[in-house]
Structure formats: C-alpha cells, structure tokens
Motif scaffolding. Structure first.
Motif, mmCIF file in Angstrom:
data_model
loop_
_atom_site.group_PDB
_atom_site.id
_atom_site.type_symbol
_atom_site.label_atom_id
_atom_site.label_comp_id
_atom_site.label_asym_id
_atom_site.label_seq_id
_atom_site.Cartn_x
_atom_site.Cartn_y
_atom_site.Cartn_z
ATOM 1 N N GLU A 49 0.813 -1.219 0.000
ATOM 2 C CA GLU A 49 0.000 0.000 0.000
ATOM 3 C C GLU A 49 0.847 1.269 0.000
ATOM 4 O O GLU A 49 0.456 2.289 -0.576
ATOM 5 C CB GLU A 49 -0.944 -0.001 1.212
ATOM 6 N N SER A 50 2.024 1.211 0.609
ATOM 7 C CA SER A 50 2.891 2.394 0.655
ATOM 8 C C SER A 50 3.425 2.774 -0.722
ATOM 9 O O SER A 50 3.885 3.897 -0.934
ATOM 10 C CB SER A 50 4.066 2.152 1.607
ATOM 11 N N GLU A 51 3.358 1.845 -1.673
ATOM 12 C CA GLU A 51 3.845 2.093 -3.026
ATOM 13 C C GLU A 51 2.738 2.541 -3.978
ATOM 14 O O GLU A 51 2.984 2.772 -5.163
ATOM 15 C CB GLU A 51 4.489 0.821 -3.598
ATOM 16 N N GLN A 52 1.516 2.665 -3.461
ATOM 17 C CA GLN A 52 0.368 2.918 -4.318
ATOM 18 C C GLN A 52 0.554 4.153 -5.198
ATOM 19 O O GLN A 52 0.367 4.098 -6.417
ATOM 20 C CB GLN A 52 -0.894 3.069 -3.467
ATOM 21 N N GLU A 53 0.918 5.273 -4.617
ATOM 22 C CA GLU A 53 1.036 6.513 -5.385
ATOM 23 C C GLU A 53 2.132 6.416 -6.437
ATOM 24 O O GLU A 53 1.959 6.849 -7.581
ATOM 25 C CB GLU A 53 1.297 7.691 -4.448
ATOM 26 N N LYS A 54 3.260 5.836 -6.063
ATOM 27 C CA LYS A 54 4.364 5.660 -7.008
ATOM 28 C C LYS A 54 3.932 4.783 -8.182
ATOM 29 O O LYS A 54 4.207 5.086 -9.346
ATOM 30 C CB LYS A 54 5.552 5.028 -6.287
ATOM 31 N N ARG A 55 3.233 3.713 -7.886
ATOM 32 C CA ARG A 55 2.825 2.780 -8.931
ATOM 33 C C ARG A 55 1.764 3.390 -9.851
ATOM 34 O O ARG A 55 1.709 3.055 -11.037
ATOM 35 C CB ARG A 55 2.303 1.481 -8.308
ATOM 36 N N LEU A 56 0.923 4.251 -9.325
ATOM 37 C CA LEU A 56 -0.091 4.891 -10.162
ATOM 38 C C LEU A 56 0.538 5.602 -11.355
ATOM 39 O O LEU A 56 0.027 5.540 -12.470
ATOM 40 C CB LEU A 56 -0.918 5.881 -9.344
ATOM 41 N N GLY A 57 1.672 6.234 -11.130
ATOM 42 C CA GLY A 57 2.355 6.919 -12.217
ATOM 43 C C GLY A 57 3.052 5.964 -13.164
ATOM 44 O O GLY A 57 2.961 6.093 -14.395
ATOM 45 N N LEU A 58 3.727 4.967 -12.604
ATOM 46 C CA LEU A 58 4.509 4.038 -13.419
ATOM 47 C C LEU A 58 3.646 3.115 -14.268
ATOM 48 O O LEU A 58 4.074 2.655 -15.332
ATOM 49 C CB LEU A 58 5.413 3.195 -12.511
ATOM 50 N N PHE A 59 2.424 2.837 -13.815
ATOM 51 C CA PHE A 59 1.591 1.830 -14.471
ATOM 52 C C PHE A 59 0.524 2.414 -15.389
ATOM 53 O O PHE A 59 -0.270 1.655 -15.956
ATOM 54 C CB PHE A 59 0.906 0.956 -13.413
ATOM 55 N N GLN A 60 0.490 3.721 -15.564
ATOM 56 C CA GLN A 60 -0.617 4.329 -16.303
ATOM 57 C C GLN A 60 -0.822 3.733 -17.696
ATOM 58 O O GLN A 60 -1.949 3.481 -18.123
ATOM 59 C CB GLN A 60 -0.415 5.846 -16.411
ATOM 60 N N LYS A 61 0.246 3.468 -18.400
ATOM 61 C CA LYS A 61 0.098 2.955 -19.768
ATOM 62 C C LYS A 61 -0.314 1.483 -19.791
ATOM 63 O O LYS A 61 -0.573 0.922 -20.860
ATOM 64 C CB LYS A 61 1.365 3.171 -20.579
ATOM 65 N N TYR A 62 -0.386 0.868 -18.616
ATOM 66 C CA TYR A 62 -0.799 -0.527 -18.531
ATOM 67 C C TYR A 62 -2.276 -0.671 -18.197
ATOM 68 O O TYR A 62 -2.776 -1.772 -18.004
ATOM 69 C CB TYR A 62 0.058 -1.269 -17.493
ATOM 70 N N GLN A 63 -2.996 0.448 -18.129
ATOM 71 C CA GLN A 63 -4.430 0.372 -17.868
ATOM 72 C C GLN A 63 -5.134 -0.325 -19.031
ATOM 73 O O GLN A 63 -4.894 -0.021 -20.201
ATOM 74 C CB GLN A 63 -5.034 1.754 -17.696
#
Length: 307
Positions: free
Chosen positions: A230-244
């Motif tokens: 959960e602590s990585e949620q914000e970081k991952r939101l940016g990194l994973f955007q193109k994987y939506q």
C-alpha cells in the motif's frame, strides 16, 4: 498426486486437469441441486494472515457444500502473530483438522507448515504464488473457450503472485502466454526461466502492453499494488498508467477475447469501468468458480490423504 498444494509447478498437466474437470462436475451438480456429504465429519482450518473476501467465503462454501466443517483463524487469533514456531503450529493443527488452508505473506511459511504437517497444506495465497486462484481462472477459460492447450493468454500489469502462477500454468499446460510488465516489476526471474525452458509454447515478457495483448484470447489484469504494498500505491499509479486496460487496448486482442480479473478491482486504475461491466468481462463467473475449484481441491486432498 502430491500431498500438499503449494504451487502449480509441482504438478503434471493430468493432475491439474483432473482437479478442473472435477470442479466442472461439482458445479454442474450444484446447479442441479445435488447435495454432497463426502467430507462429512471432516474439518479444515483456514489460517489467514491476510484478509480476504472471495478466498475465505469460497473455501468455506466449498467445504460446507461437501458436508464438512470449517475453523477460521486470523493472525491475531492464532499464535502465529505471537511468534510460535511454524513447525509447532503445523504439528498441533494436524492433530485437530484434516487440512490446513493458508493465506499468508511468505512462501516459506506454507513450505514449512507443509514440511511438518501430517495433513494437506493448501496455499490460498502467498506473495510468490496464488495457485488456487489460477486453477479457477483456467476452469473459467475452459468453460468459455473450450480448450486450454492453444488458448492465447495475456497478463498486463504487475509481475506479482498471480503472474507467477500463470507462468507456471502455461508451462504445465503448454498454452502461449505473453506478459507486459513495467521495468522493475517483472515476474520472479527463477520461475520465469524454469517455466520458459519447460514450456512447449512461448512464454514471453515485454514492457509493451500492445505487444502482449495483440490477438490473444484471454486478457488478465490485477491491482497495481497488492496487499502489503500500500505504501507504493502513489508511485505505482504513475509508473503503471500505460498498462491500464481500456477499450483501445482491449481492441487489440481477438474480437472474441474474454477479460479476467481476480478481484477486488480498483475501477478506473488497472481497468476501466467500461471493460469491467462490458460483454467481454467474465469476472463474476470467474469468482464463482473459486468455490467449485476449492471444493474439488478439498475433496481430492483430504480424501487422498486418508488412503
């Protein structure tokens, strides 16, 4: 078949297919109103260090549906949270119940419990593997596509425990699997290399969702940050955007492709509402099948252990 269910890579194609086929029979019989009692008088312990909705209820419903009984224990209710050695927990619980179903963090936990337990230990999720979920997913693919062997499957997103178990499933059954994961979020390297060497068809890893999804029959996604991350949620939101997974990306799969998600879903993050609620989504059939595959697993391992 093995005494414990810790990961899919431990089994043969025939062994796993037998579990899926049995689950399909149990599902059909449930629809007909047929009631079972083959596990009457048997007990299982659900030992869960991680919270759950579907996994807990589907295991309980599956066991009750076969006439058995369930004891549920969370970490705070057991001695695991107080430092009791796993080997002691395993040997004590094995005196009380006919199988131990474990949902935890480290794969080493289920492996040590299995080492010391005289009854079957079933991995209901670790950070490394999620074998029961992927068995129910393959059951869903078989229902919807009629075959597993040549069905093209894609995994889009984090190379997590689900991705690892799909990789093992692909190597056992021999179906082609393509995975698209961001840099630094690839599946377990050892699992991938071992499966790739064993599989008769391609298991490929790319950082391009478009490349992975092109022409496939089954599209899988999962949350971008799993429990404990959960602590990585914000970081991952940016990194994973193109994987939506959205309509544009889904359109690159086969036009008859199905969409799968083990749930819970973060709507609008890893997948759009349009895909979740669309005609290609089979997520609720997939969720139901957990109950039937869990019943088949419990029946097989408990009755097999008594032979």
């Amino acid at each position: 078949m093995k005494k414990h269910l810790l990961s899919l890579g431990d089994f043969t194609r025939e062994e796993l297919r037998a579990l899926i086929d049995r689950a399909l029979i149990l599902k059909a019989e449930a629809k007909q109103g047929i009631r079972h009692q083959q596990l009457a008088g048997r007990k299982i312990c659900l030992l869960f260090e991680k919270p759950s909705t579907r996994t807990r209820v589907s295991f309980e419903a599956g066991m009750y549906g076969l006439g058995g009984q369930v004891i549920f224990m969370s970490a705070k209710e057991s001695q695991l949270g107080r430092g009791e050695p796993l080997k002691d927990t395993a040997r004590v619980l094995a005196r009380y119940v006919d199988a131990i179903v474990v949902r935890t963090f480290g794969q080493d936990v289920v492996e040590e419990l299995a080492k010391y337990s005289d009854v079957p230990v079933i991995n209901a999720l670790t950070d490394l593997h999620h074998p029961c979920q992927v068995l129910s997913d393959m059951m869903t693919v078989l229902e919807k596509k009629g075959t597993l062997d040549t069905t093209k499957v894609a995994w889009i997103g984090d190379g997590n425990n689900m991705a690892n178990s799909w990789i093992e499933a692909a190597s056992v059954f021999g179906f082609p699997l393509s995975l698209a994961c961001p840099e630094g979020f690839a599946p377990n390297q050892e699992i991938l290399e071992k499966a790739t060497a064993k599989s008769p068809r391609a298991i490929s890893l790319t950082q391009s969702p478009s490349e992975a999804i092109k022409g496939v029959d089954v599209v899988n996604v999962d949350v971008w940050a799993s429990m404990g991350q959960e602590s990585e949620q914000e970081k991952r939101l940016g990194l994973f955007q193109k994987y939506q997974l959205n309509a544009a990306l889904m359109a690159e799969a086969d036009k008859e492709a199905i969409f799968m998600h083990c749930l819970p879903a973060h709507r609008g993050e890893e997948v759009t509402e349009e895909i979740l609620e669309g005609p290609q989504s089979v997520i609720f059939d997939q969720a139901e099948n957990k109950m039937h595959i869990h019943a088949a697993i419990l029946e097989h391992f408990i009755l097999g252990a008594k032979k």
